[in-house]
Design an enzyme around this catalytic site. Sequence first.
Site, PDB file in Angstrom:
ATOM      1  N   LYS A  35      48.165  48.842  32.031  1.00  0.00           N
ATOM      2  CA  LYS A  35      47.544  49.406  30.823  1.00  0.00           C
ATOM      3  C   LYS A  35      46.248  50.160  31.106  1.00  0.00           C
ATOM      4  O   LYS A  35      45.802  50.943  30.286  1.00  0.00           O
ATOM      5  CB  LYS A  35      47.301  48.304  29.802  1.00  0.00           C
ATOM      6  CG  LYS A  35      46.368  47.215  30.254  1.00  0.00           C
ATOM      7  CD  LYS A  35      46.187  46.207  29.144  1.00  0.00           C
ATOM      8  CE  LYS A  35      45.224  45.114  29.565  1.00  0.00           C
ATOM      9  NZ  LYS A  35      44.826  44.259  28.488  1.00  0.00           N
ATOM     10  N   GLY A  41      44.022  47.528  39.544  1.00  0.00           N
ATOM     11  CA  GLY A  41      43.524  46.309  38.911  1.00  0.00           C
ATOM     12  C   GLY A  41      42.024  46.120  39.006  1.00  0.00           C
ATOM     13  O   GLY A  41      41.256  47.065  39.247  1.00  0.00           O
ATOM     14  N   ILE A 181      30.351  36.538  43.592  1.00  0.00           N
ATOM     15  CA  ILE A 181      30.093  37.798  42.888  1.00  0.00           C
ATOM     16  C   ILE A 181      28.612  37.923  42.509  1.00  0.00           C
ATOM     17  O   ILE A 181      27.984  38.967  42.702  1.00  0.00           O
ATOM     18  CB  ILE A 181      31.010  37.908  41.638  1.00  0.00           C
ATOM     19  CG1 ILE A 181      32.468  38.021  42.089  1.00  0.00           C
ATOM     20  CG2 ILE A 181      30.628  39.107  40.776  1.00  0.00           C
ATOM     21  CD1 ILE A 181      33.493  38.007  40.958  1.00  0.00           C
ATOM     22  N   GLY A 182      28.027  36.837  42.008  1.00  0.00           N
ATOM     23  CA  GLY A 182      26.614  36.868  41.616  1.00  0.00           C
ATOM     24  C   GLY A 182      25.706  37.142  42.805  1.00  0.00           C
ATOM     25  O   GLY A 182      24.747  37.921  42.702  1.00  0.00           O
ATOM     26  N   LEU A 183      26.022  36.532  43.948  1.00  0.00           N
ATOM     27  CA  LEU A 183      25.165  36.715  45.129  1.00  0.00           C
ATOM     28  C   LEU A 183      25.332  38.117  45.713  1.00  0.00           C
ATOM     29  O   LEU A 183      24.369  38.729  46.175  1.00  0.00           O
ATOM     30  CB  LEU A 183      25.469  35.648  46.186  1.00  0.00           C
ATOM     31  CG  LEU A 183      25.201  34.205  45.738  1.00  0.00           C
ATOM     32  CD1 LEU A 183      25.571  33.225  46.837  1.00  0.00           C
ATOM     33  CD2 LEU A 183      23.741  34.009  45.326  1.00  0.00           C
ATOM     34  N   LEU A 317      41.284  35.604  44.844  1.00  0.00           N
ATOM     35  CA  LEU A 317      40.970  36.584  45.879  1.00  0.00           C
ATOM     36  C   LEU A 317      42.082  37.612  45.956  1.00  0.00           C
ATOM     37  O   LEU A 317      43.270  37.274  45.813  1.00  0.00           O
ATOM     38  CB  LEU A 317      40.851  35.892  47.239  1.00  0.00           C
ATOM     39  CG  LEU A 317      39.656  34.960  47.411  1.00  0.00           C
ATOM     40  CD1 LEU A 317      39.785  34.143  48.681  1.00  0.00           C
ATOM     41  CD2 LEU A 317      38.345  35.749  47.418  1.00  0.00           C
ATOM     42  N   ALA A 318      41.693  38.855  46.228  1.00  0.00           N
ATOM     43  CA  ALA A 318      42.670  39.938  46.275  1.00  0.00           C
ATOM     44  C   ALA A 318      43.750  39.673  47.322  1.00  0.00           C
ATOM     45  O   ALA A 318      44.939  39.864  47.065  1.00  0.00           O
ATOM     46  CB  ALA A 318      41.960  41.251  46.575  1.00  0.00           C
ATOM     47  N   HIS A 442      32.974  42.183  76.023  1.00  0.00           N
ATOM     48  CA  HIS A 442      31.528  41.998  76.077  1.00  0.00           C
ATOM     49  C   HIS A 442      30.861  43.361  76.011  1.00  0.00           C
ATOM     50  O   HIS A 442      31.332  44.295  76.674  1.00  0.00           O
ATOM     51  CB  HIS A 442      31.144  41.296  77.377  1.00  0.00           C
ATOM     52  CG  HIS A 442      29.664  41.185  77.548  1.00  0.00           C
ATOM     53  ND1 HIS A 442      28.917  40.245  76.860  1.00  0.00           N
ATOM     54  CD2 HIS A 442      28.784  41.907  78.294  1.00  0.00           C
ATOM     55  CE1 HIS A 442      27.644  40.390  77.197  1.00  0.00           C
ATOM     56  NE2 HIS A 442      27.541  41.389  78.062  1.00  0.00           N
TER      57      HIS A 442
HETATM   58  C1  FAD Z   1      32.852  42.168  41.161  1.00  0.00           C
HETATM   59  C2  FAD Z   1      34.042  41.579  41.860  1.00  0.00           C
HETATM   60  C3  FAD Z   1      34.114  41.603  43.233  1.00  0.00           C
HETATM   61  C4  FAD Z   1      35.210  41.072  43.897  1.00  0.00           C
HETATM   62  N1  FAD Z   1      35.229  41.132  45.253  1.00  0.00           N
HETATM   63  C5  FAD Z   1      36.286  40.633  45.915  1.00  0.00           C
HETATM   64  C6  FAD Z   1      36.359  40.732  47.333  1.00  0.00           C
HETATM   65  O1  FAD Z   1      35.471  41.265  47.978  1.00  0.00           O
HETATM   66  N2  FAD Z   1      37.450  40.218  47.955  1.00  0.00           N
HETATM   67  C7  FAD Z   1      38.461  39.613  47.259  1.00  0.00           C
HETATM   68  O2  FAD Z   1      39.431  39.162  47.872  1.00  0.00           O
HETATM   69  N3  FAD Z   1      38.423  39.516  45.914  1.00  0.00           N
HETATM   70  C8  FAD Z   1      37.366  40.017  45.230  1.00  0.00           C
HETATM   71  N4  FAD Z   1      37.347  39.947  43.859  1.00  0.00           N
HETATM   72  C9  FAD Z   1      38.470  39.288  43.179  1.00  0.00           C
HETATM   73  C10 FAD Z   1      39.671  40.222  43.079  1.00  0.00           C
HETATM   74  O3  FAD Z   1      39.295  41.389  42.405  1.00  0.00           O
HETATM   75  C11 FAD Z   1      40.809  39.533  42.366  1.00  0.00           C
HETATM   76  O4  FAD Z   1      41.101  38.301  43.002  1.00  0.00           O
HETATM   77  C12 FAD Z   1      42.070  40.389  42.390  1.00  0.00           C
HETATM   78  O5  FAD Z   1      41.829  41.629  41.774  1.00  0.00           O
HETATM   79  C13 FAD Z   1      43.220  39.676  41.677  1.00  0.00           C
HETATM   80  O6  FAD Z   1      44.344  40.479  41.733  1.00  0.00           O
HETATM   81  P1  FAD Z   1      45.507  40.386  40.650  1.00  0.00           P
HETATM   82  O7  FAD Z   1      46.539  41.366  41.101  1.00  0.00           O
HETATM   83  O8  FAD Z   1      45.900  38.987  40.457  1.00  0.00           O
HETATM   84  O9  FAD Z   1      44.870  40.855  39.263  1.00  0.00           O
HETATM   85  P2  FAD Z   1      43.932  42.050  38.802  1.00  0.00           P
HETATM   86  O10 FAD Z   1      43.345  42.765  39.934  1.00  0.00           O
HETATM   87  O11 FAD Z   1      43.011  41.473  37.791  1.00  0.00           O
HETATM   88  O12 FAD Z   1      44.931  43.069  38.103  1.00  0.00           O
HETATM   89  C14 FAD Z   1      45.626  42.776  36.942  1.00  0.00           C
HETATM   90  C15 FAD Z   1      45.983  44.060  36.254  1.00  0.00           C
HETATM   91  O13 FAD Z   1      46.889  43.752  35.198  1.00  0.00           O
HETATM   92  C16 FAD Z   1      46.630  44.609  34.095  1.00  0.00           C
HETATM   93  N5  FAD Z   1      47.181  43.972  32.901  1.00  0.00           N
HETATM   94  C17 FAD Z   1      46.829  42.786  32.351  1.00  0.00           C
HETATM   95  N6  FAD Z   1      47.633  42.488  31.291  1.00  0.00           N
HETATM   96  C18 FAD Z   1      48.492  43.531  31.192  1.00  0.00           C
HETATM   97  C19 FAD Z   1      49.570  43.798  30.310  1.00  0.00           C
HETATM   98  N7  FAD Z   1      49.941  42.947  29.364  1.00  0.00           N
HETATM   99  N8  FAD Z   1      50.231  44.965  30.472  1.00  0.00           N
HETATM  100  C20 FAD Z   1      49.881  45.855  31.444  1.00  0.00           C
HETATM  101  N9  FAD Z   1      48.879  45.627  32.314  1.00  0.00           N
HETATM  102  C21 FAD Z   1      48.198  44.478  32.198  1.00  0.00           C
HETATM  103  C22 FAD Z   1      45.130  44.725  34.089  1.00  0.00           C
HETATM  104  O14 FAD Z   1      44.744  45.916  33.412  1.00  0.00           O
HETATM  105  C23 FAD Z   1      44.821  44.767  35.585  1.00  0.00           C
HETATM  106  O15 FAD Z   1      44.719  46.097  36.051  1.00  0.00           O
HETATM  107  C24 FAD Z   1      36.273  40.493  43.164  1.00  0.00           C
HETATM  108  C25 FAD Z   1      36.223  40.483  41.768  1.00  0.00           C
HETATM  109  C26 FAD Z   1      35.133  41.015  41.115  1.00  0.00           C
HETATM  110  C27 FAD Z   1      35.105  41.010  39.627  1.00  0.00           C
END
Ligand code: FAD
Length: 463
Positions: A35, A41, A181-183, A317-318, A442
């Site tokens: 969406k 994401g 995230i805060g740090l 985590l991603a 090294h």
């Molecule tokens: C500031 C910040 C920094 C981060 N840094 C790191 C990092 O350095 N390393 C790391 O591993 N992780 C990091 N993360 C965490 C990481 O972003 C998430 O763990 C990861 O994005 C999760 O992936 P996901 O595919 O589960 O969901 P998401 O990435 O949240 O994606 C879900 C997607 O689904 C879509 N969606 C939701 N509902 C619907 C629907 N009904 N129909 C259509 N689309 C929909 C949303 O729009 C979204 O785009 C960070 C997060 C934040 C906020």
Amino acid sequence: MADAFDLVVIGAGPGGYECAIKAAQLGLKVACVEKRDRLGGTCLNVGCIPSKALLHASELFHEAGANFADMGIEVSKPKLNLKQMLAFKDEAIDGNTKGIEFLFKKNKIEWVKGEGQIEGPGKVKVGDRTLEAKNIVIATGSDVAKLPGVDIDEKTVVSSTGALELGKVPGKLLVVGGGVIGLELGSVWGRLGAEVTVVEFLDNILPGMDGEVVKNFTRTLKKQGFSFKLGTKVTKVEKQKSGLKVTVEPAKGGDAEELEADIVLVSIGRAPYTEGLGLDKVGIATDKRGRIEVDASLKTSADGIYAIGDVIAGPMLAHKAMEEGVALAERLAGHYGAVNYDVIPGVVYTSPEVASVGKTEEQLKEAGIEYNSGKFPFTANGRAKANKTTEGFVKILADKKTDRVLGVHIIGVNAGEMIAEAAIAMELSASSEDIARMCFAHPTMSEAVKEAALAVTGAPIHM
Ligand SMILES: Cc1cc2nc3c(=O)[nH]c(=O)nc-3n(C[C@H](O)[C@H](O)[C@H](O)COP(=O)(O)OP(=O)(O)OC[C@H]3O[C@@H](n4cnc5c(N)ncnc54)[C@H](O)[C@@H]3O)c2cc1C
């Protein structure tokens, strides 16, 4: 039929897009519903990627002001062009999200733009289309967790999303929550000149990380100018004529105190996102934290519907989401796929970085597992000495009887890259001796990993 697919993935974050790509590579006809107006994401749009772009740029800004002269590089005091720094970050988002769009086209995955709602088994409604598929994967991720009584306006009281685009450097930034995230975002604005105070409910920052690492890292952040109010909770944030008044209280009870801030960043965690998804229509169960319940094969309580990533339990985590996406796609395409949840690295991209994989000392003690520990400080590493990046150490924990590596914890420059070595070793069930007998180039910071391995049962060479 145009709307009939083998697989419909809802959400194009790292979990969803990797699942879609892998499934398409294995021959399935795939649609991915997203969406947002960009793929990728949370991670690519408002998470990992933009935060790392700002961490990189702000670190170089800080380095230029603080350390260049020592290396014989004389530059005048660096001047911040925040607008350009934010544009640099936006370019990173753009490049990465367009990259996923390209991969979708290359793999013939249809990006169905809009909000997906599960209508029934095998049916996902998006606007006036109904997509049909044998299998559906929910990869809808997570959203910012709200702090009761504190309204996020993304202007002065911001979530991580607002903190990635502040129009000016705040004089005083109050960060609610001492997690990753805060740090990280506190570091960005701290390096650019903000006075950063972190208020954390628990008695330590980075809950769940190895205690020794946390102690060392807290000291480092304090040296960098961070102030901490640990064991403290924020109860109220009020807007004033200028700035914000933040009321805090000891977490265990006691007298309230008022703090002032220009910006409050609420980063107390993230909550699974399932709004409008129609879980009730197909009877999909969630746990008490709102996470979709899945079995070991990532299947929900409804047949043909699976869930991965932040929307289910496990580290948010991603790369955890990605691994689940790929393993699931492999299984849905009739192949073998699995995720080793014991070897998922975690990195805090501050300076120095903090990285870990496997068990902490606290976890091993709690589980009653006997272990040996080997530690090597970067102060004794040649490359670190040459670069004046001697902060931190590598610690390896290995089973006392078998010597199998159970956990590795690193605090130091590039720890986030070095932890991959440890993850490979653990994935291949290496012992500390296996690592100690390997040849490392090294001079590299990585040699500290070898030396820590030597220290597990014997002695490092350079100490
Ligand atoms: C500031 C910040 C920094 C981060 N840094 C790191 C990092 O350095 N390393 C790391 O591993 N992780 C990091 N993360 C965490 C990481 O972003 C998430 O763990 C990861 O994005 C999760 O992936 P996901 O595919 O589960 O969901 P998401 O990435 O949240 O994606 C879900 C997607 O689904 C879509 N969606 C939701 N509902 C619907 C629907 N009904 N129909 C259509 N689309 C929909 C949303 O729009 C979204 O785009 C960070 C997060 C934040 C906020």
